[in-house]
Structures are given as C-alpha cells and as structure tokens.
Scaffold this active site. Structure first.
Site, PDB file in Angstrom:
ATOM      1  N   GLU A 254      -0.598  58.727  64.628  1.00 14.57           N
ATOM      2  CA  GLU A 254      -1.655  58.873  63.610  1.00 14.57           C
ATOM      3  C   GLU A 254      -3.029  59.054  64.257  1.00 14.57           C
ATOM      4  O   GLU A 254      -3.873  59.796  63.744  1.00 14.57           O
ATOM      5  CB  GLU A 254      -1.657  57.671  62.656  1.00 14.57           C
ATOM      6  CG  GLU A 254      -0.354  57.483  61.864  1.00 14.57           C
ATOM      7  CD  GLU A 254       0.082  58.715  61.083  1.00 14.57           C
ATOM      8  OE1 GLU A 254      -0.781  59.456  60.584  1.00 14.57           O
ATOM      9  OE2 GLU A 254       1.311  58.945  60.983  1.00 14.57           O
ATOM     10  N   HIS A 263       0.700  68.680  63.602  1.00 13.28           N
ATOM     11  CA  HIS A 263       2.040  68.365  64.109  1.00 13.28           C
ATOM     12  C   HIS A 263       2.514  69.376  65.132  1.00 13.28           C
ATOM     13  O   HIS A 263       2.220  70.560  65.032  1.00 13.28           O
ATOM     14  CB  HIS A 263       3.031  68.291  62.941  1.00 13.28           C
ATOM     15  CG  HIS A 263       2.889  67.020  62.165  1.00 13.28           C
ATOM     16  ND1 HIS A 263       3.211  66.912  60.837  1.00 13.28           N
ATOM     17  CD2 HIS A 263       2.444  65.795  62.548  1.00 13.28           C
ATOM     18  CE1 HIS A 263       2.969  65.669  60.440  1.00 13.28           C
ATOM     19  NE2 HIS A 263       2.490  64.983  61.453  1.00 13.28           N
TER      20      HIS A 263
HETATM   21 ZN   LIG Z   1       1.629  63.187  61.530  1.00  8.72          ZN
END
Ligand SMILES: [Zn+2]
Ligand SMILES: [Zn+2]
Length: 299
Positions: A254, A263
C-alpha cells in the site's frame, strides 16, 4: 385493515425497501464466496452470483456498463453478457493468463485469492515527458508522483490502529526509504498526515466499500490524497502466520501506492495485487526498484 394503519405500514415497508436497496447497491461480496459456483461459466450463461462478479470487475476497473448503454439491462442481473466477457479477458490479459473470456479454472483460482482493492489497469504516467517509455521488461505502472519539493512525508494513525500493528507499518515505510528518496515522519495529529492510516469495515464513506473477510484487503489513494485503509474484517497479524494476513506485507504494497506506483503484473513484485494468507514476506523485486526510479528519476 384500517386504511390509516395500512398506509403507515406501506410507508414503513417502503422505507425499509429503500434502505435495503441503497445498502445492497454499495455492497460487494468476497470472490471466495460467489466464485465457488461460477467455475466454467461463459457468455450466454445465467448463473447465480454473476451479479457479484460484475460488481467485483467494476470495482477493479475491468468493466463499466456506462460505456455499453445497449447492455444496461444486464447491470443488475446474473446474465454473462459481452461486457462480462470483455472484462474477464481484460483481467486475463493483465495477469498473462490464457485469454479464454470465460471463468476457467486458472482464472477462478487467481480471482479467489485475496488482493488489494486498487484497480489494475491505469493509464501509465511518465514524469517529465508526455509519453510513456516502458521497456519490454518493465511490468510496473506509474500513476502520479509527489511534487519535486516533497520528499519528507508525514504519517498519522486513526484511533483503531493498535501499537502492535504500528511496528510492521513503520518497518514497511523504512523499507521504502531504502530504495526511494522519501523519508517518513510520524505526526500525532491525524489530519496533518500526508499518509493517514486506519482500519475500516464494509462501507466506510470513501466510495470504496470493503467486502468482509477475504477478497479485498486494503487500499491506498495516490498522491496527494494519502489515505491508507486496511479491511478491519481480515485476521491481521504482526508476523507471517498460516491463515492470517501479514500487516507488513500489505503495508509495504500500500505504501507503494502512496508513493505513486500502480500495480505490476510481475508476481515477484511487491506491487503485484494478489497475495495469499500466510504468504512469506517478499523483498522488493527488480520491477519495484525500476518503477520507483522511473517515477523519481532525478533523486
Ligand atoms: Zn494495490
Ligand atoms: Zn477506504
């Protein structure tokens, strides 16, 4: 029945219906629950739980019925239409699975795993240039950088973060300091934090409800927002233990979003979205290091 009583009954009943409807429209279910019966379903099928799959794919940015007005009748039903097929293909494409467009075993297996709640397919941003320069081997995605004069980030906790949870969270931030130009400094005034960390449950007011145990684990909003939320319904642990979710591992991922990374589709990267319960801690992958260097190239 007395018409007066009947009408007040109707009113109460309608109010309950409205509340239930408002609640259900903003509720998502864990894929571990709804995917169980959907193995093998494909375009043209009607199967209980497909509505939950639609919500899941929309939540992660894979489908958007607003772009397909002709299919709008299927937004809230259990019919596997073209929109779902294209969303499943997009998902398979991101994770380099076979592009079957249906819920084959490999796709169901991956989708059933817990994951981060941030969408996967984001436009890739290049600092300083209009164009994105990604080499063939780059699997990271860059979303948004902090301004050049901002390299000290403060962080704060909401009251639901225990002392035991703070230890692995700080360790995760220190780890990012090793490979990025950022320093992290605690502030005890919650509203002052560049990063605001807390545990939240279900619908918690930011438009991205959690789904109970399993499925979505956490999310963190890109610069300059800085909110980091962990799903309070997971079984969290301050170390790696079977059947629990390791706070450090999720916090490390995070924090990558807080720094502006999206991502990666590289399973060895910290920024890969899926994770297993009890999974061993990953060191940064070369893809994470390349990503953060590409996002902050001059420091
Ligand atoms: Zn993530
Ligand atoms: Zn949240």
């Amino acid at each position: 029945m007395n018409p007066k009583i009947s009408s007040s009954y109707t009113l109460v009943f309608s109010a309950i219906l409205i509340i239930c409807h408002a609640h259900s429209s903003n509720k998502i279910s864990s894929p571990g629950d709804f995917l169980r019966d959907l193995n093998g379903t494909r375009k043209g099928d009607n199967a209980k739980g497909l509505i939950e799959l639609k919500k899941y794919l929309a939540y992660l940015g894979y489908i958007n019925y607003d772009n397909y007005p002709a299919n709008s009748i299927h937004v809230n039903d259990d019919f596997f239409d073209d929109v779902v097929e294209s969303g499943v293909k997009e998902y398979q494409n991101f994770f380099k699975l076979r592009l079957t467009g249906f819920l084959d075993q490999e796709t169901v297996n991956l989708m059933s795993k817990p994951r981060c709640g941030m969408p996967d397919n984001l436009y890739n941003f290049s600092p300083g240039h209009g164009k994105v320069h990604r080499s063939i081997s780059a699997r990271y995605r860059l979303v948004r950088a902090w301004p050049r004069d901002k390299r000290n980030l403060t962080f704060s906790y909401s009251l639901d973060v225990t002392a035991a949870a703070k230890v692995p969270m700080v360790a995760a931030l220190l780890k990012w300091s090793e490979i990025s130009p950022f320093r992290f400094i605690i502030t005890h005034v919650y509203d002052d934090g560049d990063m605001k960390i807390g545990f939240k449950s279900r619908d918690h007011g930011d438009g991205h409800p959690f789904d109970g145990k399993g499925g979505i684990l956490a999310h963190a909003f890109y610069p300059p927002d800085g909110r980091v939320h962990f799903d309070a319904d997971e079984i969290w642990a301050a170390e790696v233990r079977p059947g629990t979710m390791d706070i450090y591992t999720v916090a490390l991922h995070e924090a990558g979003h807080i720094l502006g990374l999206g991502h990666s589709d590289d399973p060895n990267a910290v920024m890969y979205p899926h994770i297993d319960y009890g999974q061993a801690r990953k060191p940064f992958g070369q893809d994470d290091i390349n990503g953060i260097r590409a996002l902050y190239p001059n420091n």
